[in-house]
Design an enzyme around this catalytic site. Structure first.
Site, PDB file in Angstrom:
ATOM      1  N   HIS A   1       0.847  -1.210   0.000  1.00  0.00           N
ATOM      2  CA  HIS A   1       0.000   0.000   0.000  1.00  0.00           C
ATOM      3  C   HIS A   1       0.880   1.257   0.000  1.00  0.00           C
ATOM      4  O   HIS A   1       0.617   2.213  -0.715  1.00  0.00           O
ATOM      5  CB  HIS A   1      -0.896   0.015   1.247  1.00  0.00           C
ATOM      6  CG  HIS A   1      -1.866  -1.126   1.330  1.00  0.00           C
ATOM      7  ND1 HIS A   1      -1.998  -1.933   2.441  1.00  0.00           N
ATOM      8  CD2 HIS A   1      -2.763  -1.613   0.425  1.00  0.00           C
ATOM      9  CE1 HIS A   1      -2.938  -2.838   2.226  1.00  0.00           C
ATOM     10  NE2 HIS A   1      -3.409  -2.681   1.009  1.00  0.00           N
TER      11      HIS A   1
ATOM     12  N   LYS B   1     -15.804  -6.842   4.999  1.00  0.00           N
ATOM     13  CA  LYS B   1     -14.837  -7.736   5.642  1.00  0.00           C
ATOM     14  C   LYS B   1     -14.990  -7.605   7.157  1.00  0.00           C
ATOM     15  O   LYS B   1     -15.531  -6.629   7.651  1.00  0.00           O
ATOM     16  CB  LYS B   1     -13.415  -7.354   5.221  1.00  0.00           C
ATOM     17  CG  LYS B   1     -13.157  -7.560   3.739  1.00  0.00           C
ATOM     18  CD  LYS B   1     -11.773  -7.109   3.354  1.00  0.00           C
ATOM     19  CE  LYS B   1     -11.505  -7.410   1.870  1.00  0.00           C
ATOM     20  NZ  LYS B   1     -10.218  -6.878   1.427  1.00  0.00           N
TER      21      LYS B   1
HETATM   22  N1  COA Z   1      -0.200  -4.069  -1.992  1.00  0.00           N
HETATM   23  C1  COA Z   1      -0.554  -5.027  -1.129  1.00  0.00           C
HETATM   24  N2  COA Z   1      -1.808  -5.480  -0.985  1.00  0.00           N
HETATM   25  C2  COA Z   1      -2.747  -4.897  -1.739  1.00  0.00           C
HETATM   26  C3  COA Z   1      -2.457  -3.892  -2.652  1.00  0.00           C
HETATM   27  C4  COA Z   1      -1.119  -3.476  -2.768  1.00  0.00           C
HETATM   28  N3  COA Z   1      -0.763  -2.528  -3.621  1.00  0.00           N
HETATM   29  N4  COA Z   1      -3.606  -3.538  -3.264  1.00  0.00           N
HETATM   30  C5  COA Z   1      -4.560  -4.290  -2.737  1.00  0.00           C
HETATM   31  N5  COA Z   1      -4.037  -5.115  -1.814  1.00  0.00           N
HETATM   32  C6  COA Z   1      -4.755  -6.136  -1.058  1.00  0.00           C
HETATM   33  C7  COA Z   1      -5.367  -5.625   0.208  1.00  0.00           C
HETATM   34  O1  COA Z   1      -4.476  -5.731   1.290  1.00  0.00           O
HETATM   35  C8  COA Z   1      -6.554  -6.544   0.356  1.00  0.00           C
HETATM   36  O2  COA Z   1      -6.143  -7.743   0.952  1.00  0.00           O
HETATM   37  P1  COA Z   1      -7.188  -8.640   1.771  1.00  0.00           P
HETATM   38  O3  COA Z   1      -8.291  -9.010   0.815  1.00  0.00           O
HETATM   39  O4  COA Z   1      -6.378  -9.789   2.184  1.00  0.00           O
HETATM   40  O5  COA Z   1      -7.683  -7.799   2.911  1.00  0.00           O
HETATM   41  C9  COA Z   1      -6.975  -6.824  -1.101  1.00  0.00           C
HETATM   42  O6  COA Z   1      -5.826  -6.572  -1.852  1.00  0.00           O
HETATM   43  C10 COA Z   1      -8.034  -5.925  -1.660  1.00  0.00           C
HETATM   44  O7  COA Z   1      -8.292  -4.935  -0.757  1.00  0.00           O
HETATM   45  P2  COA Z   1      -8.491  -3.396  -0.923  1.00  0.00           P
HETATM   46  O8  COA Z   1      -7.627  -2.776  -1.939  1.00  0.00           O
HETATM   47  O9  COA Z   1      -8.380  -2.810   0.425  1.00  0.00           O
HETATM   48  O10 COA Z   1      -9.897  -3.362  -1.454  1.00  0.00           O
HETATM   49  P3  COA Z   1     -11.155  -3.865  -0.727  1.00  0.00           P
HETATM   50  O11 COA Z   1     -11.751  -4.859  -1.647  1.00  0.00           O
HETATM   51  O12 COA Z   1     -10.929  -4.285   0.667  1.00  0.00           O
HETATM   52  O13 COA Z   1     -11.970  -2.522  -0.633  1.00  0.00           O
HETATM   53  C11 COA Z   1     -13.163  -0.661  -1.480  1.00  0.00           C
HETATM   54  C12 COA Z   1     -12.502  -1.991  -1.746  1.00  0.00           C
HETATM   55  C13 COA Z   1     -13.166  -0.259  -0.037  1.00  0.00           C
HETATM   56  C14 COA Z   1     -12.408   0.375  -2.243  1.00  0.00           C
HETATM   57  C15 COA Z   1     -14.596  -0.797  -2.019  1.00  0.00           C
HETATM   58  O14 COA Z   1     -15.225  -1.879  -1.383  1.00  0.00           O
HETATM   59  C16 COA Z   1     -15.414   0.450  -1.814  1.00  0.00           C
HETATM   60  O15 COA Z   1     -15.257   1.412  -2.505  1.00  0.00           O
HETATM   61  N6  COA Z   1     -16.335   0.417  -0.832  1.00  0.00           N
HETATM   62  C17 COA Z   1     -17.202   1.535  -0.499  1.00  0.00           C
HETATM   63  C18 COA Z   1     -18.636   1.275  -0.908  1.00  0.00           C
HETATM   64  C19 COA Z   1     -18.818   1.549  -2.363  1.00  0.00           C
HETATM   65  O16 COA Z   1     -18.657   2.658  -2.853  1.00  0.00           O
HETATM   66  N7  COA Z   1     -19.203   0.495  -3.095  1.00  0.00           N
HETATM   67  C20 COA Z   1     -19.332   0.530  -4.510  1.00  0.00           C
HETATM   68  C21 COA Z   1     -17.991   0.269  -5.140  1.00  0.00           C
HETATM   69  S1  COA Z   1     -18.140  -0.129  -6.826  1.00  0.00           S
END
Ligand code: COA
Length: 166
Positions: free
Chosen positions: A19, A43
């Site tokens: 990140h 989550k």
């Molecule tokens: N390096 C390391 N890990 C990474 C990474 C990077 N560059 N990019 C992503 N990851 C990992 C994260 O650690 C996470 O791991 P985990 O699944 O083991 O926890 C995974 O990849 C994906 O996570 P993240 O990037 O945090 O996305 P998410 O799926 O948890 O969250 C949101 C996505 C919060 C952006 C999305 O759900 C959102 O916008 N929610 C708000 C509600 C909304 O507007 N919904 C409509 C969206 S279309």
């Protein structure tokens, strides 16, 4: 000149070097980067929202144009409230693409003024995920190289039921 504000959303549970790499690079491209910790990512987080915001803020103190916040509702509404035109997402591997593509198109449909820009992860972080880090830490493994010493201390405190120092 247009002020370019970008939002980098995620669950960050916990915040990893992967990140930080994305934020570091985004901070060089945009005038301001807002790291947005999602409260409702579907989550079951290990860290509270306050802990994650404090954790990320501490890791980003060297980046003067980065701020950390959290949001409860839709990402597009948060971005709009912050006057951001860009959402930043990291792409680790091809497997990320389908989900990211769907999110980017949905967000654009919800707000046509918002664009998603993808930064490709450095190969050394392309295998990394927060879940993997949590699993290693929960089993007493060494998370050096995946997270900062500060985040490692937070993890260790969580898994030994001690209160982390903020
Ligand atoms: N390096 C390391 N890990 C990474 C990474 C990077 N560059 N990019 C992503 N990851 C990992 C994260 O650690 C996470 O791991 P985990 O699944 O083991 O926890 C995974 O990849 C994906 O996570 P993240 O990037 O945090 O996305 P998410 O799926 O948890 O969250 C949101 C996505 C919060 C952006 C999305 O759900 C959102 O916008 N929610 C708000 C509600 C909304 O507007 N919904 C409509 C969206 S279309």
């Amino acid at each position: 000149m247009k002020l370019r504000i970008a939002v980098y959303p995620g669950s960050f549970d916990p915040f990893t070097y992967g990140h930080l790499d994305i934020i570091d690079r985004a901070a060089q491209i945009f005038d301001q980067v807002i790291v947005a910790v999602s409260v409702n990512s579907g989550k079951n987080p290990l860290f509270t929202i306050e802990e994650r915001v404090a954790m990320i803020a501490k890791e980003c103190t060297h980046l003067k144009n980065v701020e950390v916040d959290c949001f409860y509702g839709l990402l597009v509404d948060f971005a709009c409230q912050k006057k951001a035109r860009v959402i930043i997402r990291g792409l680790r591997a091809v497997s990320d693409f389908e989900y990211e593509f769907q999110m980017a198109l949905t967000n654009r449909k919800l707000n046509p003024n918002l664009d998603t820009i993808f930064l490709v992860s450095q190969p050394k972080y392309s295998f990394l995920s927060s879940s993997i880090v949590k699993e290693i830490a929960s089993l007493g493994g060494n998370v050096t190289g995946f997270v900062s010493p500060g985040v490692a201390a937070w993890l260790s405190a969580k898994f030994t039921n001690k209160k982390p120092e903020v």
